[in-house]
Design an enzyme around this catalytic site. Structure first.
Site, PDB file in Angstrom:
ATOM      1  N   TYR A 343      -9.463 -28.224  39.908  1.00 34.59           N
ATOM      2  CA  TYR A 343      -8.921 -28.650  38.616  1.00 34.59           C
ATOM      3  C   TYR A 343      -8.503 -27.410  37.829  1.00 34.59           C
ATOM      4  O   TYR A 343      -9.298 -26.473  37.645  1.00 34.59           O
ATOM      5  CB  TYR A 343      -9.992 -29.441  37.864  1.00 34.59           C
ATOM      6  CG  TYR A 343      -9.567 -30.074  36.553  1.00 34.59           C
ATOM      7  CD1 TYR A 343      -8.240 -30.136  36.154  1.00 34.59           C
ATOM      8  CD2 TYR A 343     -10.513 -30.642  35.708  1.00 34.59           C
ATOM      9  CE1 TYR A 343      -7.870 -30.728  34.960  1.00 34.59           C
ATOM     10  CE2 TYR A 343     -10.158 -31.241  34.510  1.00 34.59           C
ATOM     11  CZ  TYR A 343      -8.836 -31.282  34.143  1.00 34.59           C
ATOM     12  OH  TYR A 343      -8.479 -31.858  32.946  1.00 34.59           O
ATOM     13  N   CYS A 344      -7.259 -27.385  37.350  1.00 34.21           N
ATOM     14  CA  CYS A 344      -6.757 -26.306  36.496  1.00 34.21           C
ATOM     15  C   CYS A 344      -6.915 -24.969  37.233  1.00 34.21           C
ATOM     16  O   CYS A 344      -6.445 -24.819  38.352  1.00 34.21           O
ATOM     17  CB  CYS A 344      -7.472 -26.352  35.156  1.00 34.21           C
ATOM     18  SG  CYS A 344      -6.804 -25.249  33.886  1.00 34.21           S
ATOM     19  N   LEU A 345      -7.564 -23.982  36.629  1.00 37.50           N
ATOM     20  CA  LEU A 345      -7.748 -22.689  37.293  1.00 37.50           C
ATOM     21  C   LEU A 345      -8.588 -22.822  38.556  1.00 37.50           C
ATOM     22  O   LEU A 345      -8.466 -22.011  39.480  1.00 37.50           O
ATOM     23  CB  LEU A 345      -8.416 -21.692  36.345  1.00 37.50           C
ATOM     24  CG  LEU A 345      -7.594 -21.210  35.151  1.00 37.50           C
ATOM     25  CD1 LEU A 345      -8.371 -20.179  34.368  1.00 37.50           C
ATOM     26  CD2 LEU A 345      -6.275 -20.633  35.608  1.00 37.50           C
ATOM     27  N   PHE A 371      -5.638 -30.806  40.698  1.00 42.39           N
ATOM     28  CA  PHE A 371      -5.437 -31.511  39.432  1.00 42.39           C
ATOM     29  C   PHE A 371      -4.871 -30.538  38.404  1.00 42.39           C
ATOM     30  O   PHE A 371      -5.534 -29.563  38.034  1.00 42.39           O
ATOM     31  CB  PHE A 371      -6.765 -32.049  38.880  1.00 42.39           C
ATOM     32  CG  PHE A 371      -7.482 -33.051  39.731  1.00 42.39           C
ATOM     33  CD1 PHE A 371      -6.812 -33.818  40.659  1.00 42.39           C
ATOM     34  CD2 PHE A 371      -8.852 -33.227  39.604  1.00 42.39           C
ATOM     35  CE1 PHE A 371      -7.485 -34.748  41.444  1.00 42.39           C
ATOM     36  CE2 PHE A 371      -9.539 -34.153  40.373  1.00 42.39           C
ATOM     37  CZ  PHE A 371      -8.848 -34.917  41.303  1.00 42.39           C
TER      38      PHE A 371
END
Length: 606
Positions: A343-345, A371
């Site tokens: 997710y993200c980073l 994500f």
């Protein structure tokens, strides 16, 4: 003054990667032994850094030099553009005439006169019915007319860099948001109506809130405690911490079905956030949903770094984070590949890990899901407004003095991106309308910010954001450059329509750099709300499409036009995809030896 060990280990290379730099296994060259970061041949480099760190403390980490450069670039080019000046004069005249016509019609009693200007879709400051009354309607329209003119004035001008133009536009939005008539009691009809209805009690309550908030700000005390508690109301999916090192805890969640898919799911959240964004209240928990759908789920819970962990690097997060977690999962569930999810980073570092695994012949991944995660940062949304050489140097010097980027710094950056809603509208609600902040699982999580180690954050900003090395084929791991095209496992990619942190077209770019079997889902909502979108959420929708391995590239706008929206949550589509890429159901595996009950202790660190 910072500890010498911290100073030595927070170096980040600012030059193009040489062959030597490519061998150190990080996105930038390591500092020479015994030298302070950025020192080079300059004997007084530490004095310079101390001065910049002190200035950064006064400016909130924002570089005044970047600000002056942006305004100078815009102003000088505008001064040399008579055509744009004429255009802006015409825009001002047209807006003034539109306002005058509207004022005359409303003054003559025409209540149905169409307003010439409308707020932007995300701007909810003028939704109260009282804004349709005079004189408030004219105040609103005057503000929107001014906003419209500045939007034209800061539109890209030939000769002005896009970054400087966007930065000037952003700064003017901040100024206009502060001057909005919605911010002041005398010009906000909702405040006036509430004051009359409550005989001023709202202002008295607001003053009490303001005094409490000011006292907390001056003393450095934490904000008011949420009514929701981590481990009781949030992050409460049953499970056990089954592995721990200085960087993370690994949580294994207790199965709730007799049979589970043979391949476990490993979730890699961003270290910029607490992991329980994916395990909020039970009805909003993606982790609980996955467990209920018959998956063995593991999740990383990152430690909140301290000043003495300033030397943690991106490579540490890959090797001692993602790879050590993967090693633990494959020991607990032996003989099975893993569905890795970032997710993200967390998705960015997972992509780096997956590309490294592919290069090294490590085939333990069954699939990869990302994500709202970016692998190319050339169009990385509004965060690019805060990233240039001067700004990164300012942050580096501030972190050099502290050992980390403080949680309030990053939280303030995100609030500034939506200042009209997250700063000014909140202040109006709290201080003038006397209304307590609404507590929800998302707002509680949002207030639970984390720090970032100095070296890692510097490498991330320079290697990924500023120099975009990963997608450019200049990102080295363990002495060799990695390539995203080497990732051969099936990929499920999720973007969100209103994401201003990882815009969906930037997330979509994974299709440019990898040709494996790929499914892309575009969800309604923003960076967090679009991901936390459980079944049953009103007005939720998503688009989804499949690209076979080796298929030609399709531009994002063409993809969007070719895929109609579907009502509901994308979660079931993803779990169906995971099931299709699994080898079948087996008996639920035994839980590993427990170090502590979920959610563990790292998530509680402040």
């Amino acid at each position: 003054m910072a500890d010498p060990k911290v100073i030595k280990l927070t170096q980040a290379d600012t030059s193009e990667p040489s062959s030597a730099a490519a061998q150190d296994g990080t996105p930038g060259a390591a500092p020479a032994p015994g030298k302070a970061p950025g020192a080079g041949p300059h004997p007084y480099a530490d004095l310079d850094r101390m001065a910049r760190a002190g200035l950064a403390g006064m400016t909130g980490g924002l570089s005044p030099f970047s600000t002056l450069q942006a305004w100078g670039d815009w102003a000088m080019n505008l001064a040399a553009a008579p055509g744009r000046q004429i255009e802006l004069a015409e825009t001002a005249t047209r807006n003034a005439l539109s306002l005058s016509e509207y004022a005359l019609r409303r003054g003559a009693g025409d209540e149905d006169a169409p307003a010439p200007f409308t707020p932007k879709p995300y701007d909810h400051r003028f939704t109260y019915d009282g804004w349709s009354r005079l004189p408030f309607a004219m105040m609103e329209q005057g503000f929107l007319a001014c906003q419209d003119w500045w939007d034209h004035a800061t539109d890209h001008l030939h000769g002005v860099s896009a970054a400087d133009s966007d930065r000037v536009g952003f700064m003017m939005r901040q100024v206009l948001d502060m001057a909005s008539p919605s911010n002041f009691p005398a010009t906000n009809p909702e405040i006036l109506d509430e004051t009359v209805a409550r005989r001023g009690a709202n202002l008295a309550e607001g003053a009490e809130f303001f005094a409490r908030d000011m006292m907390r700000a001056l003393t450095g005390a934490e904000g008011e405690a949420s009514t929701l508690e981590v481990g009781r109301d949030l992050a409460c999916t049953p499970g056990e911490v089954v592995h721990r090192n200085e960087l993370f805890e690994l949580i294994q969640y207790s199965p709730t079905t007799d049979k589970v898919q043979a391949e476990p799911v490993l979730i890699v959240p961003a270290w910029i956030m607490k992991y329980y964004i994916l395990d909020l209240t039970p009805e909003h928990s993606l982790i609980r949903y996955l467990v209920g759908q018959g998956f063995t789920v593991f999740a990383i819970s990152w430690a909140n770094p301290r000043a003495d962990q300033a030397e943690l690097s991106l490579e540490d997060y890959r090797k001692e984070g993602v790879m050590e977690a993967l090693d633990a999962v494959t020991r607990i569930v032996p003989g099975q590949k893993v569905h890795a999810t970032g997710y993200c980073l967390g998705g960015t570092i997972l992509s780096i890990a997956a590309a490294t695994m592919a290069r090294n012949g490590d085939d333990r991944l069954a699939s990869m899901t990302l994500f709202a995660a970016q692998v190319d940062f050339s169009e990385a949304g509004e965060l690019l407004l805060f990233v240039d050489e001067s700004q990164v140097a300012f942050l580096e010097d501030m972190m050099w003095a502290r050992g980390y980027l403080d949680s309030s710094q990053m939280a303030g950056t995100f609030r500034a991106m939506r200042a009209e809603d997250l700063i000014h509208a909140r202040a109006v609600q709290r201080y003038f309308l006397g209304r307590e902040d609404m507590t929800s699982d998302m707002t509680t999580w949002n207030a639970d910010a984390t720090r970032m180690p100095a070296r890692m954050h510097s490498e991330y900003l320079r290697g990924l954001f500023l120099e975009n090395r990963l997608s450019a084929g200049r990102f080295a791991v363990e002495g060799e450059v990695i390539a995203l095209r080497d990732i051969a496992v099936p990929i499920f990619l999720v973007g969100t329509e209103k994401d201003h942190i990882a815009p969906w077209k930037s997330v979509y770019k994974m299709r440019l750099f990898n040709s494996s079997d790929l499914t892309f889902a575009l969800a309604s909502g923003g960076h967090n709300g679009g991901i936390v979108s459980p079944p049953g959420r009103p007005r939720a929708h998503f688009r989804i499409g499949h690209r076979p391995a080796g298929a030609q590239y399709e531009a994002p706008d063409a993809w969007f036009a070719a895929h109609a929206p579907q009502d509901g949550s994308w979660w079931p589509a993803w779990t169906d995809w995971l099931t299709d890429h699994s080898s079948g159901a087996v008996a639920s595996p035994k839980m590993a030896a427990s170090l502590a009950a979920a959610p563990g202790r790292y998530v509680l660190q402040h």
